[in-house]
Design an enzyme around this catalytic site. Structure first.
Site, PDB file in Angstrom:
ATOM      1  CE1 TYR A   1      20.662   7.813 -25.028  1.00 21.72           C
ATOM      2  CE2 TYR A   1      22.637   8.055 -26.369  1.00 21.72           C
ATOM      3  CZ  TYR A   1      22.030   7.979 -25.129  1.00 21.72           C
ATOM      4  OH  TYR A   1      22.804   8.087 -23.987  1.00 21.72           O
TER       5      TYR A   1
ATOM      6  N   GLY B   1      16.217   5.995 -18.389  1.00 19.07           N
ATOM      7  CA  GLY B   1      15.825   6.103 -19.790  1.00 19.07           C
ATOM      8  C   GLY B   1      16.571   5.101 -20.648  1.00 19.07           C
TER       9      GLY B   1
ATOM     10  CB  SER C   1      21.641   4.023 -22.217  1.00 19.30           C
ATOM     11  OG  SER C   1      21.689   2.611 -22.296  1.00 19.30           O
TER      12      SER C   1
ATOM     13  CB  SER D   1      33.149   5.476 -24.202  1.00 20.33           C
ATOM     14  OG  SER D   1      32.856   6.014 -25.493  1.00 20.33           O
ATOM     15  CB  CYS D   2      31.428   5.965 -18.451  1.00 20.28           C
ATOM     16  SG  CYS D   2      32.024   5.820 -16.747  1.00 20.28           S
TER      17      CYS D   2
ATOM     18  CG  HIS E   1      25.674   9.097 -29.280  1.00 20.64           C
ATOM     19  ND1 HIS E   1      26.462   8.767 -30.365  1.00 20.64           N
ATOM     20  CD2 HIS E   1      25.966   8.191 -28.308  1.00 20.64           C
ATOM     21  CE1 HIS E   1      27.188   7.693 -30.077  1.00 20.64           C
ATOM     22  NE2 HIS E   1      26.901   7.328 -28.834  1.00 20.64           N
TER      23      HIS E   1
ATOM     24  NE  ARG F   1      32.844   7.223 -31.183  1.00 14.82           N
ATOM     25  CZ  ARG F   1      32.136   7.153 -30.059  1.00 14.82           C
ATOM     26  NH1 ARG F   1      32.226   6.082 -29.280  1.00 14.82           N
ATOM     27  NH2 ARG F   1      31.335   8.139 -29.704  1.00 14.82           N
TER      28      ARG F   1
ATOM     29  CG  ASP G   1      16.377   0.764 -13.538  1.00 12.62           C
ATOM     30  OD1 ASP G   1      15.604   0.443 -14.467  1.00 12.62           O
ATOM     31  OD2 ASP G   1      17.567   1.040 -13.724  1.00 12.62           O
TER      32      ASP G   1
END
Length: 262
Positions: free
Chosen positions: A134, A71, A73, A163-164, A111, A172, A32
């Site tokens: 994105y 990258g 997010s 969605s983690c 997305h 949603r 990272d």
């Protein structure tokens, strides 16, 4: 595996993978641009700017597999998306080709298909419909992964993560939620499957409301075990329900579909 590379290892999902995937390889190589703290005995910490190809090639060398979370997010400007998500993903795949890495878990996103309407259930054969720059960058990564498999046989699971989080945060996410346990089991399955090829997997748990069909990835044998349903009462009590025609209710990508940077 002897050595598994996790990019974006300081982020939310990268940190989860760092904690939970120690048994998947003898050594976890963690990368990272943010602080990674102290290395455990089974870890190697290698800071790397993904837009620097020479550094990425060195980072990838000696690895048996790659979990690519690195990258940006969330939505951002093209000037920031380009080096991190476009050039960075190219560098990962080109380095994998040159150094002999044959299997990649590519963290794509819902997305990439965010402009589909909520009432439309899709599978991996439906065209991409990105809802943001994105999302466009994730479509690029998916196409790049397809190219590197077809031409160079670098196998990839393109995982369109919903969605983690430890639990869903709003209505949603009752549909898009992917539990941490289900994500970990999917990563493990990607690297233990006898054959992977190129496959698109929708990353969502076994929720009551289903927008995405994983029939094209059935051969992997991954079956999510968790559901958002135990959180419904809490979500109903703490989150205001949006209007039926609000973007968060209209599109798979929710508010990303109308968010603008200008």
């Amino acid at each position: 595996m002897k050595r598994l590379l996790i990019t974006g290892a300081a982020g939310g999902l990268g940190s989860l993978a760092r904690r939970r995937l120690a048994g998947l390889a003898d050594i976890l190589r963690l990368s990272d641009i943010a602080d990674l703290g102290q290395a455990a005995p089974h870890e190697e910490l290698v800071p790397c700017e993904l837009s620097d190809f020479a550094k990425v090639k060195s980072l990838v060398g000696g690895c048996d597999g790659i979990v690519h979370f690195g990258g940006i997010s969330v939505e951002n400007t093209w000037e920031k998306i380009l080096p991190a998500n476009i050039a960075g993903t190219y560098n990962i795949y080109e380095a994998a080709r040159l150094t002999g890495v044959k299997r990649v878990f590519f963290a794509s996103s819902n997305h990439a298909i965010g402009f589909y309407k909520r009432e439309t259930r899709i599978d991996a054969t439906d065209p991409v419909r990105p809802d943001s720059l994105y999302g466009v960058s994730k479509c690029f990564g998916e196409a790049l992964a397809r190219y590197y498999y077809d031409k160079y046989r670098v196998e990839t699971a393109v995982v369109r993560i919903g969605s983690c989080f430890p639990e869903p945060k709003d209505h949603r996410m009752m549909a898009t939620w992917l539990s941490e346990n289900d994500l970990v089991s999917l990563i493990e399955r990607v690297f233990t499957a006898a054959k992977l090829g190129y496959v698109t997997v929708f990353g969502a748990s076994d929720n009551e409301e289903q927008w995405w069909d994983n029939r094209c990835a059935g051969f992997l044998g991954w079956r999510p075990k968790d559901s958002s349903e135990p959180f419904r009462e809490k979500i109903d009590a703490t989150c205001e329900k949006p209007e039926s025609d609000a973007p968060v209710n209209r599109y798979h990508g929710g508010a990303f579909a109308i968010a603008r940077l200008d």
